[in-house]
Motif scaffolding. Structure first.
Motif, short mmCIF file in Angstrom:
data_model
loop_
_atom_site.label_atom_id
_atom_site.label_comp_id
_atom_site.label_asym_id
_atom_site.label_seq_id
_atom_site.Cartn_x
_atom_site.Cartn_y
_atom_site.Cartn_z
N TRP A 125 0.84 -1.21 0.00
CA TRP A 125 0.00 0.00 0.00
C TRP A 125 0.87 1.25 0.00
O TRP A 125 1.82 1.34 0.76
N CYS B 226 -1.68 -5.61 3.64
CA CYS B 226 -2.00 -5.99 5.01
C CYS B 226 -3.50 -5.83 5.23
O CYS B 226 -4.19 -5.20 4.42
N HIS C 149 -5.01 -2.30 5.23
CA HIS C 149 -5.08 -1.62 3.94
C HIS C 149 -6.02 -2.30 2.95
O HIS C 149 -6.52 -1.66 2.03
ZN LIG Z 1 -0.39 -1.99 4.89
#
Ligand SMILES: [Zn+2]
Length: 205
Positions: free
Chosen positions: A110, A160, A163
């Motif tokens: 991200w 993750c 995100h």
């Molecule tokens: Zn992340």
């Protein structure tokens, strides 16, 4: 909890739209029908239910982001007949995911303001808490590109959990920018109050 005779929040919102096909429905009208019949409280997640009618049920409900004919807080159901719901989500092929993770250095890809999140799988997440788990994300949202290649690592990235959620809810794929309005809309009353105070002071009111 017993089912309310007037139907779920989502059903009540849908009914409102179905009785107003092609006409502007305002945020106030939606909140009115979303209101708990007993407590009269507007559920905080009414906007989520509205999104589900679009994404999970295929109803073409427009907002100001879809047409200039609508202003902020105005919505319109184009047709009483729902369109096809985006098919089953395409899963990335296992070898492709291995390759995506390898390229990503096993860290979240991200990017915000030119900075990469970079949290690595298994680390603890200093912002969201818990252990970081990376999952495959198709760079182009499924809603706008149904032709997904599960074997092409270039189409995918590792994100993750925090995100993944952020991209899903708060990323406007039309502008490629954070959907600030949606973020504030989804925030708690307390956070909304803080934003409100900030804006008042920002604009010197
Ligand atoms: Zn992340």
């Amino acid at each position: 909890m017993a089912k309310k005779s007037s139907g779920s929040v989502r059903q009540r919102i849908l009914k409102l739209f179905l009785t107003n096909v092609g006409r502007v429905v305002t945020r106030e009208q939606i909140q009115q029908v979303a209101r708990d019949p007993k407590t009269k409280k507007v559920p905080e997640n009414w906007h989520q239910r509205l999104s589900e009618l679009r994404t999970d049920y295929g109803y073409n409900i427009q907002s100001f982001r879809d047409t200039q004919e609508l202003r902020v807080s105005e919505y319109r159901l184009v047709s009483a007949t729902p369109g096809p719901v985006a098919g089953k989500r395409v899963k990335i092929a296992a070898p492709t995911w291995t390759e995506v993770r390898r390229r990503a250095g096993d860290a979240c890809q991200w990017e915000e303001d030119g900075r990469r999140c970079g949290l690595r799988a298994g680390e603890s997440d200093p912002v969201g808490g818990g252990t970081v788990k990376l999952t495959p994300d198709h760079k182009t949202p499924h809603s706008i590109n149904p032709n997904i290649n599960p074997d092409d690592p270039d189409e995918w990235q590792a994100l993750c959990g925090r995100h993944q959620v952020m991209k899903k809810n708060f990323w406007d794929h039309r502008t490629g920018k954070l959907n600030v309005y949606a973020i504030v809309q989804a925030a708690s009353d307390q956070d909304k109050r803080a934003v409100y105070d900030f804006l008042r002071s920002f604009f010197g009111e």
